[in-house]
Write an enzyme that holds these catalytic residues in place. Structure first.
Site, PDB file in Angstrom:
ATOM      1  N   TYR A   1      -3.991  -0.836   9.953  1.00  0.00           N
ATOM      2  CA  TYR A   1      -3.772  -1.054   8.526  1.00  0.00           C
ATOM      3  C   TYR A   1      -2.360  -0.642   8.141  1.00  0.00           C
ATOM      4  O   TYR A   1      -1.649  -1.365   7.431  1.00  0.00           O
ATOM      5  CB  TYR A   1      -4.797  -0.255   7.718  1.00  0.00           C
TER       6      TYR A   1
ATOM      7  N   SER B   1       0.851  -1.192   0.000  1.00  0.00           N
ATOM      8  CA  SER B   1       0.000   0.000   0.000  1.00  0.00           C
ATOM      9  C   SER B   1       0.886   1.241   0.000  1.00  0.00           C
ATOM     10  O   SER B   1       2.085   1.164   0.317  1.00  0.00           O
ATOM     11  CB  SER B   1      -0.882  -0.009   1.252  1.00  0.00           C
TER      12      SER B   1
END
Length: 255
Positions: free
Chosen positions: A160, A147
């Protein structure tokens, strides 16, 4: 001929988690278009039906599986099931993921555990279980989905962010051990893509404008924008690429 030899996946068998929609669906479709037979895993029964139907309608081969990636026993069962059905798995794409948005001071530990289990633990367990057979054959491709928050801290997404930093570390650790044995382990770091995970950001007019202002490409990514990167890392074209994190980000990191 050269393109087919480098990028063709005929006869290859792949497992893609998170294949019900968004990035995972686009990845599964791209692999099938290149000739791979794809096992499409979702979190619930029937979740990947649309993806499988889309692949079959285009003349490809696909199968639906499901497992709760937060449940380690279910993940191990998924690994065993796909190996039983496929015979061998040549390509693993760990795309299944989840995100919780809460300020760190109020972040529930149960949400922390859920994020880490789905985004990190499942990637490790599937890589470990399917990687064993790849190592025995001396060939295999593992692609983890990182990410932009593998590079930065983000806002109100501590679990996350931690998990995606860890996915990059896992990718490099496995590459260090397995590169010399014919198994490629790499990652893709998508930028800001139009998916369910970013729906809240897209809906926030201020944050949406801030994101677009920083993107040299001037637009959000679409799931299909990942196809080229996935095919590169899944094919012979990347045989000498190990432990790499390929950013597909519209130039986000360059600005």
């Amino acid at each position: 001929m050269i393109l087919e030899q480098l990028f063709g996946l005929n006869g290859q068998k792949a497992l893609v988690t998170g294949a019900s929609r968004g990035l995972g669906q686009a990845i599964a479709v791209a692999l099938a278009q290149a000739g791979a037979e794809v096992w499409c895993a979702s979190s619930g029964e029937g979740g990947s039906a649309e993806t499988v139907a889309q692949i079959k309608a285009a003349g490809g081969k696909a199968h639906a599986l499901f497992a709760d990636l937060a449940d380690a026993d279910a993940v191990l069962a998924l690994a065993a099931q796909v190996q039983q059905q496929a015979g061998q798995v040549d390509i693993l794409v760990n795309c299944g993921g989840t995100i919780s948005r809460t300020p760190a001071k109020d972040f529930a530990f149960s949400d922390w555990q859920q994020n880490l289990a789905v985004n990190l633990d499942a990637s490790f367990l599937l890589s470990q279980q399917l990687g064993k057979a790849m190592l025995e054959r001396g060939q295999g491709k593992i692609i983890n989905i990182a990410s932009m928050l593998s590079y930065s801290g983000g806002i109100t997404v501590p679990a996350y962010t931690a998990s995606k930093h860890a996915v990059v570390g896992l990718t490099r650790a496995l590459a260090n051990e397995w590169a010399g044995q014919g198994v490629n382990v790499n990652a893709i770091a998508p930028g800001y893509f139009r998916t369910d995970n970013t729906a809240a950001l897209q809906a926030n007019a201020e944050r949406n404008q801030q994101i677009l202002a920083r993107l040299p490409a001037g637009r959000w990514g679409e799931p299909a924008d990942l196809a080229g990167a996935v095919l590169f890392l899944a094919s012979k074209a990347s045989d000498y690429v190990h432990g790499h994190v390929l950013a597909v980000d519209g130039g986000w990191l360059a600005r």
